[in-house]
Design an enzyme around this catalytic site. Structure first.
Site, PDB file in Angstrom:
ATOM      1  N   GLN A  63      38.798  49.181  30.923  1.00  0.00           N
ATOM      2  CA  GLN A  63      38.788  47.799  31.397  1.00  0.00           C
ATOM      3  C   GLN A  63      39.877  47.569  32.453  1.00  0.00           C
ATOM      4  O   GLN A  63      39.666  46.832  33.421  1.00  0.00           O
ATOM      5  CB  GLN A  63      39.009  46.848  30.206  1.00  0.00           C
ATOM      6  CG  GLN A  63      38.648  45.412  30.474  1.00  0.00           C
ATOM      7  CD  GLN A  63      37.155  45.134  30.339  1.00  0.00           C
ATOM      8  OE1 GLN A  63      36.531  45.599  29.390  1.00  0.00           O
ATOM      9  NE2 GLN A  63      36.591  44.403  31.266  1.00  0.00           N
ATOM     10  N   ASP A 122      31.414  41.265  23.964  1.00  0.00           N
ATOM     11  CA  ASP A 122      31.017  42.661  24.175  1.00  0.00           C
ATOM     12  C   ASP A 122      29.905  42.887  23.142  1.00  0.00           C
ATOM     13  O   ASP A 122      29.309  41.906  22.666  1.00  0.00           O
ATOM     14  CB  ASP A 122      32.220  43.606  23.987  1.00  0.00           C
ATOM     15  CG  ASP A 122      31.977  45.010  24.550  1.00  0.00           C
ATOM     16  OD1 ASP A 122      32.084  45.194  25.762  1.00  0.00           O
ATOM     17  OD2 ASP A 122      31.654  45.930  23.765  1.00  0.00           O
ATOM     18  N   SER A 127      33.484  36.573  34.682  1.00  0.00           N
ATOM     19  CA  SER A 127      34.468  35.926  33.808  1.00  0.00           C
ATOM     20  C   SER A 127      35.601  35.346  34.650  1.00  0.00           C
ATOM     21  O   SER A 127      36.108  34.249  34.371  1.00  0.00           O
ATOM     22  CB  SER A 127      35.057  36.938  32.810  1.00  0.00           C
ATOM     23  OG  SER A 127      34.188  37.132  31.719  1.00  0.00           O
ATOM     24  N   THR A 146      26.527  40.917  33.744  1.00  0.00           N
ATOM     25  CA  THR A 146      26.733  42.372  33.639  1.00  0.00           C
ATOM     26  C   THR A 146      25.453  43.114  34.024  1.00  0.00           C
ATOM     27  O   THR A 146      25.477  44.053  34.826  1.00  0.00           O
ATOM     28  CB  THR A 146      27.176  42.758  32.215  1.00  0.00           C
ATOM     29  OG1 THR A 146      28.227  41.881  31.809  1.00  0.00           O
ATOM     30  CG2 THR A 146      27.661  44.184  32.156  1.00  0.00           C
ATOM     31  N   LYS A 189      41.166  45.032  25.385  1.00  0.00           N
ATOM     32  CA  LYS A 189      39.917  45.024  24.621  1.00  0.00           C
ATOM     33  C   LYS A 189      40.267  44.746  23.175  1.00  0.00           C
ATOM     34  O   LYS A 189      41.382  45.021  22.733  1.00  0.00           O
ATOM     35  CB  LYS A 189      39.227  46.384  24.721  1.00  0.00           C
ATOM     36  CG  LYS A 189      37.743  46.314  24.476  1.00  0.00           C
ATOM     37  CD  LYS A 189      37.030  45.894  25.750  1.00  0.00           C
ATOM     38  CE  LYS A 189      35.552  45.748  25.558  1.00  0.00           C
ATOM     39  NZ  LYS A 189      34.884  45.674  26.868  1.00  0.00           N
ATOM     40  N   ASN A 243      22.220  41.968  25.584  1.00  0.00           N
ATOM     41  CA  ASN A 243      22.418  41.080  26.726  1.00  0.00           C
ATOM     42  C   ASN A 243      22.424  41.817  28.066  1.00  0.00           C
ATOM     43  O   ASN A 243      21.789  41.394  29.029  1.00  0.00           O
ATOM     44  CB  ASN A 243      23.742  40.344  26.497  1.00  0.00           C
ATOM     45  CG  ASN A 243      24.067  39.408  27.610  1.00  0.00           C
ATOM     46  OD1 ASN A 243      23.218  38.636  28.024  1.00  0.00           O
ATOM     47  ND2 ASN A 243      25.277  39.497  28.122  1.00  0.00           N
TER      48      ASN A 243
HETATM   49  N1  GLU Z   1      33.002  43.238  27.640  1.00  0.00           N
HETATM   50  C1  GLU Z   1      32.710  43.120  29.031  1.00  0.00           C
HETATM   51  C2  GLU Z   1      33.112  44.376  29.755  1.00  0.00           C
HETATM   52  O1  GLU Z   1      32.972  45.449  29.210  1.00  0.00           O
HETATM   53  C3  GLU Z   1      33.242  41.836  29.648  1.00  0.00           C
HETATM   54  C4  GLU Z   1      34.695  41.574  29.540  1.00  0.00           C
HETATM   55  C5  GLU Z   1      35.115  40.182  30.028  1.00  0.00           C
HETATM   56  O2  GLU Z   1      34.305  39.462  30.601  1.00  0.00           O
HETATM   57  O3  GLU Z   1      36.288  39.879  29.835  1.00  0.00           O
HETATM   58  O4  GLU Z   1      33.515  44.388  30.890  1.00  0.00           O
END
Ligand code: GLU
Length: 446
Positions: free
Chosen positions: A112, A167, A378, A211, A127, A242
């Site tokens: 991330q 997630d 986001s 995403t 995360k 999703n």
């Molecule tokens: N879980 C998503 C990712 O893997 C989104 C994370 C977010 O929007 O903060 O990027």
């Protein structure tokens, strides 16, 4: 191969983080790209930037007690790994899945950090999640679990500190319960503390779709760089959550034909093209299984054996979970003439499969670039919250498409500059590493 200057760093990561193979895998993949960067920037070694990047700034592990509908008490374990805040507040999703452990969350937080850097937005990396299995749980059980988790997590969050989102296993519903509890405990309507909120209560349009849509935009850019388009391309998407569902939707919108998708129970082959409305109804609204889709679609075939990657395609989008696409699957895809693969999920391709795609010279978009549209949107949600504004669907989607094109361009140019033209793994790793490490050097030894 890891450059000899970095083998010691990697050995130390393995030694200090025993029993966390996914974290080792994610670190190895980045370190393998960094040899040429250190040769050009020797000061980064002196500042021990890589060693610092491999050690999370903070790791929180806590107990989540809750009661099910029959009154029985359950104890889960939850995590928040705040990996790096050189570029902005910690940012990254929460995953609810029985397989979640510290190593999973560390691999995701590490990825991330680089992904968020690639978006060009001011975001650090984090995360979190819990080994909670939402499957079969009632609405009330989900709510009680979210409330219990937030009762501990809230003290670590804040719009300038750490901003979770969803997630696997965490969507708008869960974010709602988490936000409600945060608001109750803190007595603050702090919209910017979570993203992926419902659009009726300060969420942003396009965040749900982002995403999946973003991954498809990334594929469009990779194909365009090779003089190709998505028009008429046969596609296979793994997953039916999703990310996958919205990837299917955008592929169809851009003229491609999606012939198969999968879930944890099996996969469907629908030669006439997946019916996106039916897929949404079954998987997103009814929370059902793909066999329910096949039952309502006479021409579709449901299989609970074999792999979705056996279905011949031009474009493959793994959008389910880590290490779902193996070397064997890669061989099948390449044999069937696949020309592009983009990771909608985080690290869905095993190292062997990723190597095979790169060696074959097909377009391979790694997750930290290809699926960055979610977290980028986001950041757009945070912008809207900060200015107490809300943007239209069209405007937000245009911003997303622009961001994905920019990420593609960055990876493409960086790969060229470092002598690996067309290799998006090298491009993504180097570009994001340079961005984070320059900020870390500028901020001093903290
Ligand atoms: N879980 C998503 C990712 O893997 C989104 C994370 C977010 O929007 O903060 O990027």
């Amino acid at each position: 191969m890891i450059d000899e200057k970095l083998t010691g760093v990697f050995a130390e990561v393995v030694r200090r983080n025993p029993g966390e193979p996914e974290f080792h895998q994610a670190v190895r993949e980045v370190l393998e790209s960094l040899g040429p960067v250190l040769a050009k920037n020797p000061d980064l070694a002196e500042y021990k930037v890589i060693e610092r990047l491999c050690e999370p700034e903070r790791q929180i592990i806590f107990r989540v007690p809750w009661q099910d509908d029959s009154g029985e008490i359950h104890i889960n374990r939850a995590f928040r790994v705040e990996f790096n805040s050189a570029l902005g507040p910690y940012k990254g999703g929460l995953r609810f899945h029985p397989s979640v452990n510290l190593g999973t969350i560390k691999f995701l937080g590490f990825e991330q950090t680089f992904k968020n850097a690639l978006t060009g937005m001011p975001l650090g990396g984090a995360k979190g999640g819990a080994d909670f299995d939402p499957k079969g749980r009632s609405e009330n059980e989900i709510m009680r679990f979210c409330q219990s988790l937030m009762t501990e997590l809230y003290r670590h969050l804040g719009e300038y500190t750490d901003v979770p989102a969803g997630d696997i296993g965490v969507g708008t519903r869960e974010i709602g319960y988490l936000f409600g509890q945060y608001k109750r405990i803190t007595n603050r309507y702090e919209s910017g503390v979570l993203t992926g909120k419902g659009v009726e209560w300060s969420g942003a349009l396009v965040r749900t779709e982002a995403t999946g849509y973003g991954t498809v935009y990334f594929v469009r850019e990779m194909l365009a760089a090779r003089g190709e388009t998505l028009d008429g391309k046969v596609c296979v998407v793994s997953g039916a959550g999703n990310v996958a569902v919205h990837a299917v939707e955008k592929l169809v919108e851009l003229g491609a034909k999606v012939v198969a998708c999968s879930d944890s129970t099996g996969f469907v082959v629908d030669e006439k093209g997946i019916d996106i409305e039916l897929l949404k109804t079954v998987k997103l609204h009814e929370r059902g299984r793909l066999c329910d889709y096949a039952e309502r679609r006479p021409d579709a075939v449901y299989r609970d054996r074999g792999s979705v990657w056996e279905v011949p395609c031009d474009v493959a989008l793994p959008c389910a979970t880590q290490n779902e696409l193996t070397g064997r699957d890669a061989a099948t895809l390449l044999r069937n003439g696949c020309i592009a693969v983009a990771e909608g999920a985080n690290m869905p391709t095993t190292p062997e499969a990723a190597r095979m795609f790169q060696e074959a010279g097909i377009a391979f978009g790694p997750g930290k670039a290809a699926n960055a549209g979610g977290v980028a949107t986001s950041a757009l949600e945070m912008q809207q919250n900060a200015s107490r504004d809300s943007w239209s669907f069209e405007y937000t989607e245009a911003r997303l498409a622009e961001i994905m094109a920019r990420i593609h361009e960055t990876c493409f140019m960086t790969a060229e500059e470092y002598g690996a033209p067309g290799n998006y793994v090298v491009g993504a790793n180097i570009a994001s590493f340079l961005k984070v490490s320059r900020a870390m050097v500028a901020l001093g030894l903290v």
